[in-house]
Design a protein around this motif. Structure first.
Motif, PDB file in Angstrom:
ATOM      1  N   GLY A  12       0.973  -1.013  -0.043  1.00  0.00           N
ATOM      2  CA  GLY A  12      -0.075  -0.171  -0.040  1.00  0.00           C
ATOM      3  C   GLY A  12       0.876   1.280   0.004  1.00  0.00           C
ATOM      4  O   GLY A  12       0.331   2.205   0.572  1.00  0.00           O
ATOM      5  N   ARG A  17      -0.490   2.342  -4.559  1.00  0.00           N
ATOM      6  CA  ARG A  17      -1.585   3.458  -4.601  1.00  0.00           C
ATOM      7  C   ARG A  17      -1.983   3.596  -5.912  1.00  0.00           C
ATOM      8  O   ARG A  17      -3.157   3.846  -6.510  1.00  0.00           O
ATOM      9  CB  ARG A  17      -1.613   4.407  -3.747  1.00  0.00           C
ATOM     10  CG  ARG A  17      -1.878   3.803  -2.036  1.00  0.00           C
ATOM     11  CD  ARG A  17      -2.028   5.138  -1.151  1.00  0.00           C
ATOM     12  NE  ARG A  17      -0.789   6.141  -1.364  1.00  0.00           N
ATOM     13  CZ  ARG A  17       0.294   5.995  -0.477  1.00  0.00           C
ATOM     14  NH1 ARG A  17       0.330   5.361   0.338  1.00  0.00           N
ATOM     15  NH2 ARG A  17       1.271   6.981  -0.757  1.00  0.00           N
ATOM     16  N   TYR A  20      -3.047   0.858  -8.287  1.00  0.00           N
ATOM     17  CA  TYR A  20      -4.606   0.745  -7.883  1.00  0.00           C
ATOM     18  C   TYR A  20      -5.398   1.806  -8.546  1.00  0.00           C
ATOM     19  O   TYR A  20      -6.603   1.497  -8.951  1.00  0.00           O
ATOM     20  CB  TYR A  20      -4.636   0.575  -6.497  1.00  0.00           C
ATOM     21  CG  TYR A  20      -6.219   0.374  -5.603  1.00  0.00           C
ATOM     22  CD1 TYR A  20      -6.301  -0.705  -5.249  1.00  0.00           C
ATOM     23  CD2 TYR A  20      -7.249   1.270  -6.033  1.00  0.00           C
ATOM     24  CE1 TYR A  20      -7.478  -1.044  -4.898  1.00  0.00           C
ATOM     25  CE2 TYR A  20      -8.506   0.841  -5.661  1.00  0.00           C
ATOM     26  CZ  TYR A  20      -8.778  -0.130  -4.980  1.00  0.00           C
ATOM     27  OH  TYR A  20      -9.855  -0.655  -4.477  1.00  0.00           O
ATOM     28  N   ALA A  21      -5.108   3.059  -8.331  1.00  0.00           N
ATOM     29  CA  ALA A  21      -6.044   4.170  -8.719  1.00  0.00           C
ATOM     30  C   ALA A  21      -6.155   3.968 -10.478  1.00  0.00           C
ATOM     31  O   ALA A  21      -7.035   4.224 -11.171  1.00  0.00           O
ATOM     32  CB  ALA A  21      -5.419   5.574  -8.374  1.00  0.00           C
ATOM     33  N   LYS A  41      -3.543   4.184   8.378  1.00  0.00           N
ATOM     34  CA  LYS A  41      -3.031   4.673   7.333  1.00  0.00           C
ATOM     35  C   LYS A  41      -3.618   4.383   5.631  1.00  0.00           C
ATOM     36  O   LYS A  41      -3.432   5.147   4.929  1.00  0.00           O
ATOM     37  CB  LYS A  41      -1.490   4.373   7.026  1.00  0.00           C
ATOM     38  CG  LYS A  41      -1.126   3.118   6.576  1.00  0.00           C
ATOM     39  CD  LYS A  41       0.158   2.589   6.584  1.00  0.00           C
ATOM     40  CE  LYS A  41       0.559   1.124   6.232  1.00  0.00           C
ATOM     41  NZ  LYS A  41       1.962   0.892   5.935  1.00  0.00           N
ATOM     42  N   HIS A  42      -4.351   3.535   5.708  1.00  0.00           N
ATOM     43  CA  HIS A  42      -5.243   2.870   4.598  1.00  0.00           C
ATOM     44  C   HIS A  42      -6.443   3.406   4.289  1.00  0.00           C
ATOM     45  O   HIS A  42      -7.201   3.250   3.315  1.00  0.00           O
ATOM     46  CB  HIS A  42      -5.146   1.441   4.442  1.00  0.00           C
ATOM     47  CG  HIS A  42      -3.930   0.627   4.725  1.00  0.00           C
ATOM     48  ND1 HIS A  42      -3.122   0.830   3.528  1.00  0.00           N
ATOM     49  CD2 HIS A  42      -3.392  -0.061   5.391  1.00  0.00           C
ATOM     50  CE1 HIS A  42      -2.124  -0.030   3.974  1.00  0.00           C
ATOM     51  NE2 HIS A  42      -2.324  -0.462   4.961  1.00  0.00           N
ATOM     52  N   VAL A  43      -6.912   4.420   5.279  1.00  0.00           N
ATOM     53  CA  VAL A  43      -8.292   4.987   5.087  1.00  0.00           C
ATOM     54  C   VAL A  43      -8.116   6.256   3.987  1.00  0.00           C
ATOM     55  O   VAL A  43      -7.272   7.274   4.394  1.00  0.00           O
ATOM     56  CB  VAL A  43      -8.705   5.617   6.520  1.00  0.00           C
ATOM     57  CG1 VAL A  43     -10.048   6.454   6.365  1.00  0.00           C
ATOM     58  CG2 VAL A  43      -9.021   4.339   7.603  1.00  0.00           C
ATOM     59  N   THR A  44      -8.652   6.101   2.972  1.00  0.00           N
ATOM     60  CA  THR A  44      -8.829   7.053   1.644  1.00  0.00           C
ATOM     61  C   THR A  44     -10.124   7.359   1.422  1.00  0.00           C
ATOM     62  O   THR A  44     -10.988   6.582   1.470  1.00  0.00           O
ATOM     63  CB  THR A  44      -8.060   6.700   0.701  1.00  0.00           C
ATOM     64  OG1 THR A  44      -8.513   5.436   0.377  1.00  0.00           O
ATOM     65  CG2 THR A  44      -6.398   6.571   1.011  1.00  0.00           C
ATOM     66  N   ASP A  45     -10.156   8.474   0.649  1.00  0.00           N
ATOM     67  CA  ASP A  45     -11.302   9.025  -0.096  1.00  0.00           C
ATOM     68  C   ASP A  45     -11.178   8.921  -1.292  1.00  0.00           C
ATOM     69  O   ASP A  45     -10.475  10.063  -1.740  1.00  0.00           O
ATOM     70  CB  ASP A  45     -11.681  10.115   0.454  1.00  0.00           C
ATOM     71  CG  ASP A  45     -13.364  10.642   0.042  1.00  0.00           C
ATOM     72  OD1 ASP A  45     -13.991   9.784  -0.482  1.00  0.00           O
ATOM     73  OD2 ASP A  45     -13.686  11.936   0.491  1.00  0.00           O
ATOM     74  N   PRO A  47     -12.525   5.117  -0.742  1.00  0.00           N
ATOM     75  CA  PRO A  47     -11.883   4.171   0.106  1.00  0.00           C
ATOM     76  C   PRO A  47     -11.391   3.154  -1.055  1.00  0.00           C
ATOM     77  O   PRO A  47     -11.911   2.646  -2.193  1.00  0.00           O
ATOM     78  CB  PRO A  47     -13.119   3.494   0.782  1.00  0.00           C
ATOM     79  CG  PRO A  47     -14.250   3.916   0.281  1.00  0.00           C
ATOM     80  CD  PRO A  47     -14.169   5.120  -0.496  1.00  0.00           C
ATOM     81  N   VAL A  48     -10.303   2.505  -0.627  1.00  0.00           N
ATOM     82  CA  VAL A  48      -9.662   1.344  -1.347  1.00  0.00           C
ATOM     83  C   VAL A  48     -10.138  -0.120  -0.852  1.00  0.00           C
ATOM     84  O   VAL A  48     -10.397  -0.132   0.262  1.00  0.00           O
ATOM     85  CB  VAL A  48      -8.255   1.465  -1.154  1.00  0.00           C
ATOM     86  CG1 VAL A  48      -7.287   0.025  -1.531  1.00  0.00           C
ATOM     87  CG2 VAL A  48      -7.492   2.594  -1.924  1.00  0.00           C
TER      88      VAL A  48
END
Ligand SMILES: NC(=O)c1ccc[n+]([C@@H]2O[C@H](COP(=O)([O-])OP(=O)(O)OC[C@H]3O[C@@H](n4cnc5c(N)ncnc54)[C@H](OP(=O)(O)O)[C@@H]3O)[C@@H](O)[C@H]2O)c1
Length: 205
Positions: A12, A17, A20-21, A41-45, A47-48
């Motif tokens: 990650g 990242r 993935y995107a 640290k993996h909390v994103t907007d 989300p993954v």
């Protein structure tokens, strides 16, 4: 967009990242395999889709390795890889020797794989900033890749879906050429003083 196949990205960090995107943005089904899916640290907007390594790899058609080279020997044998899965090695040995006396990291990864797993070297030759777009100043960036033919055609299509101008260099014997190309980018970025915000583009006359 090519036919959708589950793609697992292992790691990650910046590379995981970005890929993935880029691949999710091209319409693919992605999961990110990380050591601790509950790590904040993996909390994103947005989300993954997170999973532990084994759950991420289970059922994936393609498994992209985006971890540091020294972690490969611990990580790869524990992934539960199965015959027919395509492993993509996106790693580089930067300022460290290739482990176990292998001539390339790709060969090191090959030594860690169960029989019947396909291996492709790709996504290691340009900075993570451009791995999600495959573009430099709006132009498709050059991406040399190499590996097992049945995997190479799949990975070439995925890279093209992101936006790259892909060159298939050949089988596993071309891993060294791909890793040398990464060395050239890294040299220019850090020794040559070009910085990270560049990539190679092919033009024909
Ligand atoms: N950065 C670049 O521009 C770039 C470009 C092309 C290729 N590469 C290569 O791609 C790989 C990843 O690069 P990166 O910049 O994304 O690296 P990174 O941020 O240093 O690490 C990537 C991820 O690997 C996981 N990881 C770290 N140590 C681990 C260990 N001991 N065991 C298992 N997992 C571990 C971590 O994910 P979790 O904590 O989420 O599990 C970490 O976020 C490297 O081999 C690098 O050489 C880098």
């Amino acid at each position: 967009v090519s036919e959708s196949k589950r793609i697992a990205v292992i790691g990650g960090g910046a590379v995981g990242r970005a890929l993935y995107a880029g691949l999710a943005g091209a319409g693919h089904d992605l999961v990110m395999g990380v050591r601790d899916p509950a790590d904040p640290k993996h909390v994103t907007d947005p989300p993954v889709h997170l999973a532990d390594h084994v759950a991420a790899v289970s059922g994936a058609a393609v498994v992209i390795l985006a971890v540091p080279v020294p972690a490969l020997a611990d990580v790869v044998p524990t992934l539960g890889l199965a015959t027919g899965q395509i492993v993509v090695d996106a790693t580089n040995a930067v300022r460290i020797p290739v482990p176990d006396g292998h001539s390339t990291v790709g060969d090191h990864v090959a030594s860690l794989l169960p029989a019947g797993v396909l291996l492709v070297k790709a996504f290691n030759t340009i900075g993570a900033e451009h791995l999600g777009t495959g573009r430099i100043d709006g132009v498709a960036a050059f991406l040399p890749i190499a590996g097992d033919e049945a995997g190479l055609v799949v990975v070439a299509e995925l890279a093209a879906d992101i936006g790259f101008d892909v060159a298939e260099l050949g089988d596993r014997s071309a891993f060294a050429m791909v890793e040398d190309h990464a060395r050239l980018w890294i040299h220019l970025a850090f020794v040559g003083g070009w910085g990270r915000n560049f990539g190679f583009v092919v033009r024909y006359d």
